[in-house]
Design an enzyme around this catalytic site. Structure first.
Site, PDB file in Angstrom:
ATOM      1  CB  SER A 153      -0.902   0.047   1.189  1.00 23.69           C
ATOM      2  OG  SER A 153      -1.704  -1.156   1.191  1.00 23.69           O
TER       3      SER A 153
ATOM      4  CD  GLU B 190      -2.905  -1.539 -10.735  1.00 25.26           C
ATOM      5  OE1 GLU B 190      -2.685  -0.454 -11.123  1.00 25.26           O
ATOM      6  OE2 GLU B 190      -1.802  -2.212 -10.656  1.00 25.26           O
TER       7      GLU B 190
ATOM      8  CD  GLN C 244      -9.549  -1.748   3.125  1.00 26.98           C
ATOM      9  OE1 GLN C 244      -8.542  -1.937   2.178  1.00 26.98           O
ATOM     10  NE2 GLN C 244     -10.693  -2.404   3.412  1.00 26.98           N
TER      11      GLN C 244
END
Ligand code: FAD
Length: 405
Positions: free
Chosen positions: A142, A382, A386
């Site tokens: 992330s 991608e 969240q």
């Protein structure tokens, strides 16, 4: 003007993609789901690869030469209908089979990255090849700004030397090129992150692992090691300058192209489950009138309407993000909105379809259980759902990363 009518080019792409999805993808969907890694490639789609990657916009895309740091016009105008064409084509193909679609040579996420940021010369060199995209590392997914992979220039040979480890690379085994994110100088943070095109077979590059996955099992997912991997200087996408402003934004532009595509895939899989569930329930005597008052509806009718509404809302967001690729407006916010909504809607819709169909929904006799497994990835890669929400909130509120983590 707000126009919800699909442009003629997009209509054509939709029709063509649906034909292939229905006639071919569906017929091989279970075969490639059942035997992950047993087949080196999805042989049935080789013949149509060029046509299908074109339909997804992977083969074409913006033609104008771009400068890093451009603002409104930082995305060159694609021919009217290609951004929308890409998302409607992707929805149809994923309706056929999302895993098979991801295995189409030439339609990798790396191809979308090349379209988004490559120069004309690079597009000519790499455009027709099957390109994967490698951002994620064992240390980070992330938070892509935390990547540890490095690229150092060897001034004597004018080559980049890449070192690091990439994991969960879609099409990492079957692709011809990998777009690798690496840092030119880890002490300079996000501004030093650039993307590099690494051709398969480059010295020092090795596929080290193939993942066994929950869904999209027709598509390979690989770990890649880069050990003193040498590539030509001209394989850097964008400028090699470490600019405090604009550098990372340049590589992030990739997502403006790929997130609407992923949203469209979620829509396609969910629609497949919804269409099928409706058909089965209609065979059992259920009907779905749209003019029935809320108090007269049974639970199944209400659930069906809610699912249709959810998908339609996600579709409109996705078309908007896609259409902005056509007009040349920056669509980062809209791409995140589309992906956040479609990824979540896809997950909820497919789960509900399995529930409504009872034990047969869970059985491998039908594809619904597979669609439930396949769709989830669209809410993960991608940028997870969240993370999309975080981006949306930051953008709307005008907050930086430090203020909203
Ligand atoms: C099948 C598959 C294919 C993939 N293909 C590719 C590919 O082609 N190329 C590539 O580079 N990567 C790929 N990935 C990796 C994928 O992009 C990452 O898994 C994803 O970005 C999440 O990163 P992570 O796994 O490190 O999770 P983490 O970042 O560790 O996150 C774990 C959980 O915490 C949540 N979370 C993290 N930070 C926050 C926050 N600030 N606020 C709220 N929640 C948060 C996340 O949403 C997630 O639910 C693939 C993954 C899979 C499973």
């Amino acid at each position: 003007m707000i126009d919800f009518e699909l442009p003629p080019g997009a209509k054509m792409v939709k029709k063509m993609a649906h034909g292939v999805a229905e006639g071919l993808f569906r017929s091989i969907a279970r075969k490639y789901d059942s035997y992950e890694h047993e087949h080196e490639e999805v042989v049935e789609i080789k013949a149509i690869a060029g046509m299908m990657s074109g339909a997804m916009g992977a083969g074409g895309g913006p033609k104008k030469k771009k400068e890093e740091g451009d603002k409104k016009d930082d995305k060159a105008k694609a021919p009217r209908g290609m951004g929308v064409g890409m998302v409607v084509g992707a929805e149809e193909m994923a309706w056929g089979d999302c895993g098979v679609m991801l295995a189409i040579p030439g339609s990798g996420l790396g191809n979308a990255a090349i379209n988004a940021v490559a120069t004309d010369e690079q597009k000519a060199r790499f455009g027709g090849k099957y390109a994967a995209m490698a951002i994620t590392e064992p240390c980070c997914g992330s938070d892509s700004s935390a990547i540890r992979c490095t690229a150092v220039l060897d001034k004597k040979t004018n080559e980049w030397i890449l070192n690091g480890e990439k994991i969960f690379v879609t099409a990492g085994e079957r692709c011809q090129l990998v777009v690798v994110w690496a840092s030119l100088d880890r002490s300079k943070g996000r501004a030093a992150i650039k993307s590099f095109v690494v051709e398969k077979g480059a010295p020092g590059m090795k596929v080290t692992k193939l993942e066994e996955k929950l869904g999209i099992r027709a598509s390979d997912t690989a770990s890649i090691a880069l050990e003193d991997c040498r590539i030509p200087y001209t394989n850097i996408l964008g400028s090699a300058e470490i600019a405090p402003e604009g550098g990372f934004k340049g590589v992030m532009k990739t997502f403006d192209n790929t997130r609407p595509l992923v949203a469209a895939m979620a829509l396609g899989v969910a629609r497949a489950a919804l269409d099928f569930t409706k058909e089965q329930l209609e065979k059992e005597g259920y009907s779905f009138p749209y003019d029935l008052g809320l108090h007269k509806m049974n639970a199944v009718q209400k659930a069906m309407l809610e699912m249709e509404t959810n998908l339609e809302a996600a579709r409109l967001l996705t078309w908007r993000a896609g259409s902005m690729l056509d007009t040349g407006e920056r669509n980062s916010l809209e791409a995140s909105m589309a992906k956040a909504k479609a990824g979540r809607a896809g997950t909820l819709v497919t789960q509900k379809c399995v529930e409504l169909l009872g034990p047969l929904g869970y059985s491998q006799d039908w594809l619904v259980e597979k669609w439930m497994r396949d769709v989830k990835i669209n809410d993960i890669y991608e940028g997870t759902g969240q993370i999309q929400m975080l981006i949306i909130a930051r953008t709307i509120l005008g907050f930086g990363r430090e203020k909203l983590k």
